[in-house]
Design a protein around this motif. Structure first.
Motif, mmCIF file in Angstrom:
data_model
loop_
_atom_site.group_PDB
_atom_site.id
_atom_site.type_symbol
_atom_site.label_atom_id
_atom_site.label_comp_id
_atom_site.label_asym_id
_atom_site.label_seq_id
_atom_site.Cartn_x
_atom_site.Cartn_y
_atom_site.Cartn_z
ATOM 1 N N TYR A 424 -5.034 6.136 -3.045
ATOM 2 C CA TYR A 424 -3.835 6.636 -3.783
ATOM 3 C C TYR A 424 -2.915 5.513 -2.609
ATOM 4 O O TYR A 424 -2.958 5.972 -1.355
ATOM 5 N N GLY A 425 -2.169 4.762 -3.183
ATOM 6 C CA GLY A 425 -1.317 4.021 -2.590
ATOM 7 C C GLY A 425 0.401 4.437 -2.401
ATOM 8 O O GLY A 425 -0.012 4.791 -4.025
ATOM 9 N N PHE A 426 1.056 5.132 -1.401
ATOM 10 C CA PHE A 426 1.710 6.129 -1.808
ATOM 11 C C PHE A 426 3.251 4.958 -2.490
ATOM 12 O O PHE A 426 4.101 6.242 -2.178
ATOM 13 N N LYS A 427 3.332 3.557 -2.053
ATOM 14 C CA LYS A 427 4.310 3.126 -2.229
ATOM 15 C C LYS A 427 4.484 3.043 -3.257
ATOM 16 O O LYS A 427 5.418 3.022 -4.296
ATOM 17 N N ASP A 428 3.072 2.229 -4.231
ATOM 18 C CA ASP A 428 3.264 1.645 -5.831
ATOM 19 C C ASP A 428 2.708 2.593 -6.161
ATOM 20 O O ASP A 428 2.493 2.957 -8.107
ATOM 21 N N LYS A 429 2.012 4.349 -5.829
ATOM 22 C CA LYS A 429 2.102 5.490 -6.533
ATOM 23 C C LYS A 429 0.190 5.067 -7.317
ATOM 24 O O LYS A 429 1.038 5.780 -8.436
ATOM 25 N N THR A 430 -0.513 4.329 -7.249
ATOM 26 C CA THR A 430 -1.426 4.352 -8.494
ATOM 27 C C THR A 430 -2.787 4.315 -7.621
ATOM 28 O O THR A 430 -2.518 4.658 -6.486
ATOM 29 N N TRP A 431 -3.616 4.291 -8.103
ATOM 30 C CA TRP A 431 -5.561 4.813 -7.797
ATOM 31 C C TRP A 431 -5.838 3.591 -7.967
ATOM 32 O O TRP A 431 -6.108 2.804 -8.980
ATOM 33 N N LYS A 432 -6.680 3.275 -7.061
ATOM 34 C CA LYS A 432 -7.942 2.411 -6.751
ATOM 35 C C LYS A 432 -8.820 2.644 -6.666
ATOM 36 O O LYS A 432 -9.247 3.689 -5.980
ATOM 37 N N TRP A 433 -9.944 1.756 -7.056
ATOM 38 C CA TRP A 433 -11.178 2.529 -7.487
ATOM 39 C C TRP A 433 -12.365 1.934 -7.320
ATOM 40 O O TRP A 433 -12.149 0.158 -7.733
ATOM 41 N N LYS A 448 -31.448 -9.726 -2.539
ATOM 42 C CA LYS A 448 -30.492 -8.344 -2.861
ATOM 43 C C LYS A 448 -29.784 -8.762 -4.175
ATOM 44 O O LYS A 448 -29.247 -9.767 -4.682
ATOM 45 N N ILE A 449 -30.007 -7.785 -5.281
ATOM 46 C CA ILE A 449 -29.291 -7.710 -6.201
ATOM 47 C C ILE A 449 -28.411 -6.862 -6.641
ATOM 48 O O ILE A 449 -28.320 -5.355 -6.088
ATOM 49 N N THR A 450 -26.168 -7.172 -6.010
ATOM 50 C CA THR A 450 -25.816 -6.425 -6.714
ATOM 51 C C THR A 450 -25.095 -6.318 -8.122
ATOM 52 O O THR A 450 -24.351 -7.587 -7.976
ATOM 53 N N PHE A 451 -24.814 -5.195 -8.424
ATOM 54 C CA PHE A 451 -23.624 -5.170 -9.341
ATOM 55 C C PHE A 451 -22.417 -4.439 -8.675
ATOM 56 O O PHE A 451 -22.859 -3.791 -8.021
ATOM 57 N N HIS A 452 -21.148 -4.513 -9.424
ATOM 58 C CA HIS A 452 -20.033 -4.122 -8.917
ATOM 59 C C HIS A 452 -18.822 -4.386 -9.974
ATOM 60 O O HIS A 452 -19.179 -4.779 -10.877
ATOM 61 N N TYR A 453 -17.854 -2.892 -9.817
ATOM 62 C CA TYR A 453 -16.938 -2.784 -10.725
ATOM 63 C C TYR A 453 -15.667 -2.251 -10.093
ATOM 64 O O TYR A 453 -16.018 -1.546 -9.238
ATOM 65 N N TYR A 454 -14.524 -2.919 -9.935
ATOM 66 C CA TYR A 454 -13.730 -2.135 -9.195
ATOM 67 C C TYR A 454 -12.268 -2.320 -9.683
ATOM 68 O O TYR A 454 -12.184 -3.317 -10.635
ATOM 69 N N SER A 455 -11.225 -1.731 -9.883
ATOM 70 C CA SER A 455 -9.974 -1.786 -10.291
ATOM 71 C C SER A 455 -8.828 -1.623 -8.523
ATOM 72 O O SER A 455 -8.839 -0.342 -8.207
ATOM 73 N N ASN A 456 -8.519 -2.795 -8.517
ATOM 74 C CA ASN A 456 -8.354 -2.853 -6.943
ATOM 75 C C ASN A 456 -7.140 -3.667 -7.103
ATOM 76 O O ASN A 456 -6.961 -4.966 -7.318
ATOM 77 N N LEU A 457 -6.440 -3.986 -5.523
ATOM 78 C CA LEU A 457 -5.533 -4.591 -4.978
ATOM 79 C C LEU A 457 -5.979 -6.263 -4.426
ATOM 80 O O LEU A 457 -7.259 -5.388 -3.646
ATOM 81 N N ILE A 458 -5.904 -7.196 -5.197
ATOM 82 C CA ILE A 458 -6.425 -7.960 -3.954
ATOM 83 C C ILE A 458 -5.237 -9.520 -4.219
ATOM 84 O O ILE A 458 -4.139 -9.812 -4.280
ATOM 85 N N GLU A 459 -5.926 -9.411 -2.779
ATOM 86 C CA GLU A 459 -4.944 -10.431 -2.424
ATOM 87 C C GLU A 459 -4.618 -11.947 -3.281
ATOM 88 O O GLU A 459 -5.347 -12.465 -3.220
ATOM 89 N N SER A 460 -3.933 -12.079 -3.390
ATOM 90 C CA SER A 460 -2.970 -13.185 -4.359
ATOM 91 C C SER A 460 -3.715 -14.993 -3.773
ATOM 92 O O SER A 460 -3.156 -14.909 -2.369
ATOM 93 N N GLY A 461 -4.416 -15.481 -4.135
ATOM 94 C CA GLY A 461 -5.058 -16.777 -3.516
ATOM 95 C C GLY A 461 -5.901 -16.785 -2.148
ATOM 96 O O GLY A 461 -6.015 -17.739 -1.519
ATOM 97 N N ARG A 462 -6.716 -15.622 -2.540
ATOM 98 C CA ARG A 462 -7.543 -14.727 -1.086
ATOM 99 C C ARG A 462 -8.430 -15.947 -1.342
ATOM 100 O O ARG A 462 -9.504 -16.913 -2.766
#
Length: 763
Positions: A424-433, A448-462
């Motif tokens: 939980y982000g204290f400034k934007d007050k939103t959950w990431k998971w 290795k085979i990996t499956f992933h799902y996320y709802s997260n903040l990502i650095e722009s231009g990374r």
């Protein structure tokens, strides 16, 4: 007390296992001064001929060979009978019965300690391996039998096999305990080592020249001291005995190797003995109170069954440098008995009985497995791992995020692992998971085979590369605090990776994401009207990449595999293709990313790190899909490797770029044991361009066509705390076309001041 000792031994093993891309500094030994009083030094012509013929004389001049190796390691307490503290204990032991009732408590503790180390060691391990070599540089080693006191897991035996690969015929540098020392029998060694002919030994068919060596006065490099025995017939190394010139880290080693001439004239390593003394570590046992002995490690290696005539085929060699190929316990016992040079001593037998019983009681195998899991930065609790990196996370958008990451480990399944994180982000007050599901199909191939799902903040231009260089000391951990431009991404994807060849890893991944910028920004596509703020877009891509690391060491067991640093450039290249119309994806594009890392060791001048980044996108895309730069500026901040120290975060934007980051470490400046700082020169250069800068609305940026330049000077090891953590300082300055001019900026704004902290073993 014994329990604490075993925990120490496990940490000792784990320390060397995790510092495969990590080095130790040179150690300084006490030595008498040598003066050559004549202009002619008879040792020099002999050494020059030995250097000239080194590769031809050595075992690696053969096209292929195999041999069997027996290796043994003992960790124990050194009872120094000349010690003032122990002198009384020895007198008491010699003159009194074993009944210590009449002795003082302190005296009885010493007697118990002496009695214990007279009959036991603290740790005992023996291993038999089968070794293969094929030109130009392919080596392969199988652990076919092992016995580690208190442990069934062969990882400690594989660790021992990895440590004992030193050979003075092989390279201009010798790697001893992950430290690179200048080989005294190498090109240029005559200019930095002093040699002295000590004696000639007449043998039946040859003469041996015994030559001592030490580093020249007022030279500072990773140097050795010792003696070498040179055979007069072919000027081959028949025997060599070395120790480090430095003792900076509080321990030293003595290494002895003997080589045997074969019928074809080449010399093979036959015997190797190592002793390591830990000056700052003392050990005792339960019931000895404050009576301690100095910790010491003994290791030996004996080679038999040398065969350089039978061809080594590709199918004989696995994709892993060192791995296990173990039979049942009875078969391993038979192999050990067949290759053991001498029978086990009573002291070694007592150690096996004692430690095996304690291993069961304290579940040492399980504790070692926990230490191996901790290498990944996760805390094991039963069959789950707690990801400590998710506890607290800082960035400009959230200020601080409090979270938790939980993943299963091999105790639940060796094939399938799963888990996830939330925060939980204290400034934007939103959950990431987010969550992931891993299938470890074949660990020896890193398949290795990996499956992933996320709802997260990502650095722009990374830019994300498949690599293993991220640590808390790399600077990337700190750099995320400075980044100001992020986007929210809801992504679902899959990655398949595997070793395609011995030093080549390939990977394929695909991902679909719905994205929304969380900074003031809009992207105007050609021939379209302005887009709303914040900007949203969907993206689907397929990525194909490869990582080439020639002669990188890849070793381990069926449970865990580890890597060590390649002595050659490591190249990572990947292609990403965006496909419009998949679900709601908005863009077609082609993208290429390149990363190259290289470390060059110099005999006297320290070592140089070079990191190159480059990228290209073939059409205008929104900010998150382009390239930012690895910028780490703050007026006073932490130093980070492979990033620009004086460049502002998100200052530059590119759809094509190339940057080079160079660090040269001059090594220790003095031979002073307590205070010897290191000077590191840093140079950063970057060029870039952007084809449609007017398409990016609401943000300020530069494009780097004129070239960005900065230089830095870092002084490391100004303060070293107990050999475990060191502190230094540094300064970076930018100049050239992107120097920040007056009156908008002050001169000081072009400077950045850094605090440097590192573990002394960090390279």
């Amino acid at each position: 007390m014994l329990k604490k000792i075993f925990v120490f031994i496990l940490f000792f093993n784990a320390f060397f296992v995790t510092n495969y891309a990590q080095t130790l500094d040179t150690l300084r030994g006490e030595l008498r001064e040598v003066e050559i009083k004549t202009k002619y030094n008879p040792a020099i012509p002999i050494i020059k001929k030995a250097i000239q013929n080194r590769k031809a004389n050595g075992q690696f001049s053969n096209d292929y060979f195999t041999y069997t190796s027996y290796q043994k390691m003992i960790f124990t307490g050194d009872i120094d009978r000349d010690s003032v503290l122990l002198n009384k204990a020895f007198q008491l032991t010699d003159s009194l019965d074993t009944d210590t009732v009449a002795l003082s408590k302190k005296d009885s503790n010493y007697v118990r300690m002496v009695n214990f180390f007279d009959t036991h060691h603290l740790f005992f391990m023996e291993t038999v391996t089968r070794n293969y070599f094929k030109k130009p540089a392919t080596t392969y080693e199988k652990v076919i039998a092992h016995h580690t006191a208190g442990l069934k897991d062969p990882i400690a035996s594989i660790f021992l096999a990895k440590l004992q690969t030193v050979n003075f015929y092989y390279r201009d540098e010798v790697n001893v305990f992950e430290a690179y020392y200048v080989n005294p029998i190498s090109q240029g060694a005559v200019g930095i080592y002093d040699f002295r002919l000590e004696e000639k030994i007449i043998q039946e068919n040859d003469t041996l020249f015994v030559i001592s060596f030490e580093p020249k006065k007022r030279t500072h490099f990773k140097s050795l001291i010792g003696k070498v025995w040179i055979a007069s017939g072919s000027y081959a190394i028949a025997k060599i005995e070395v120790a480090p010139f430095d003792k900076e880290l509080g321990f030293t080693f003595n290494l002895l190797q003997e080589y045997e001439k074969q019928s074809n004239g080449t010399y093979f390593l036959k015997d190797m003995f190592v002793r390591v003394d830990f000056f700052g570590i003392h050990v005792g046992t339960e019931g000895t109170g404050d009576a301690f002995a100095r910790a010491v490690l003994f290791s030996e290696k004996r080679i038999t069954d040398i065969d350089y005539e039978t061809r080594v085929r590709n199918r004989d060699i696995g994709l892993v440098d060192i791995e296990e190929d173990l039979g049942n316990a009875a078969m391993q016992k038979k192999i050990l008995e067949a290759h053991r040079p001498t029978s086990l001593t009573d002291r070694e037998k007592n150690t096996l009985v004692l430690i095996d019983s304690l291993g069961k009681e304290y579940k040492l195998d399980r504790k070692l497995e926990s230490l191996q899991i901790l290498i990944t930065g996760k805390i094991p609790i039963s069959f789950i791992n707690i990801d400590v990196t998710q506890f607290l996370y800082f960035n400009s958008t959230e200020i601080a995020r409090l979270g938790l990451g939980v993943y299963t480990n091999d105790r639940l399944s060796k094939v399938v692992n799963f888990g996830g994180f939330f925060g939980y982000g204290f400034k934007d007050k939103t959950w990431k998971w987010g969550g992931e599901l891993d299938f470890n199909i074949m660990r020896s191939r890193d398949f290795k085979i990996t499956f992933h799902y996320y709802s997260n903040l990502i650095e722009s231009g990374r830019t994300v590369f498949y690599d293993r260089d991220y640590t808390m000391f790399s600077g990337e951990f700190y750099r995320t605090w400075l980044v100001k431009q992020f986007y929210r991404s809801n992504a679902l994807g899959m990655t398949v990776q595997s070793k395609l060849a011995r030093w080549l890893t390939g990977y394929v991944s695909t991902s679909y994401s719905a994205n929304k910028t969380v900074f003031d920004y809009s992207f105007r596509q050609p021939f379209l009207d302005d887009t709303p703020v914040p900007y949203t877009f969907d993206d689907f891509f397929v990525k194909v990449g490869a990582r080439l690391a020639f002669k990188e060491r890849f070793w381990g067991t069926g449970k865990h595999y580890f890597y060590s640093v390649s002595p050659y450039p490591v190249v990572i290249m990947q292609y990403s293709g965006g496909i419009k119309g998949v679900i709601n994806s908005d863009f077609n594009y082609n993208r290429v990313d390149l990363k190259m890392l290289y470390r060059k060791n110099w005999k006297i001048l320290g070592f140089t790190h070079v990191t190159l980044f480059a990228g290209f996108v073939d059409r205008p895309l929104p900010h998150p899909l382009l390239f930012n730069q690895r910028a780490g500026y703050s007026v006073i901040g932490f130093y980070g490797a492979d990033q620009f120290g004086a460049m502002r975060a998100n200052e530059f934007l590119s759809d094509k770029y190339v940057t080079v980051l160079i660090r040269h470490n001059f090594g220790r400046m003095t031979q002073n044991k307590k205070f010897s700082p290191r000077i590191v020169f840093c140079q950063g250069i970057g060029f870039g361009g952007l084809s449609s800068p007017s398409a990016h609305i609401g943000i300020d940026f530069k494009t780097m066509e004129k070239g960005y330049f900065e230089s830095g000077l870092v002084v490391e090891d100004l303060l070293v705390i107990k050999g475990l953590l060191s502190f230094g300082v540094g300064t970076f300055v930018r100049y050239g076309a992107y120097y920040l001019p007056k009156p908008q900026y002050k001169v000081i704004d072009n400077f950045a001041f850094k605090i440097r902290f590192r573990v002394p073993f960090d390279r």
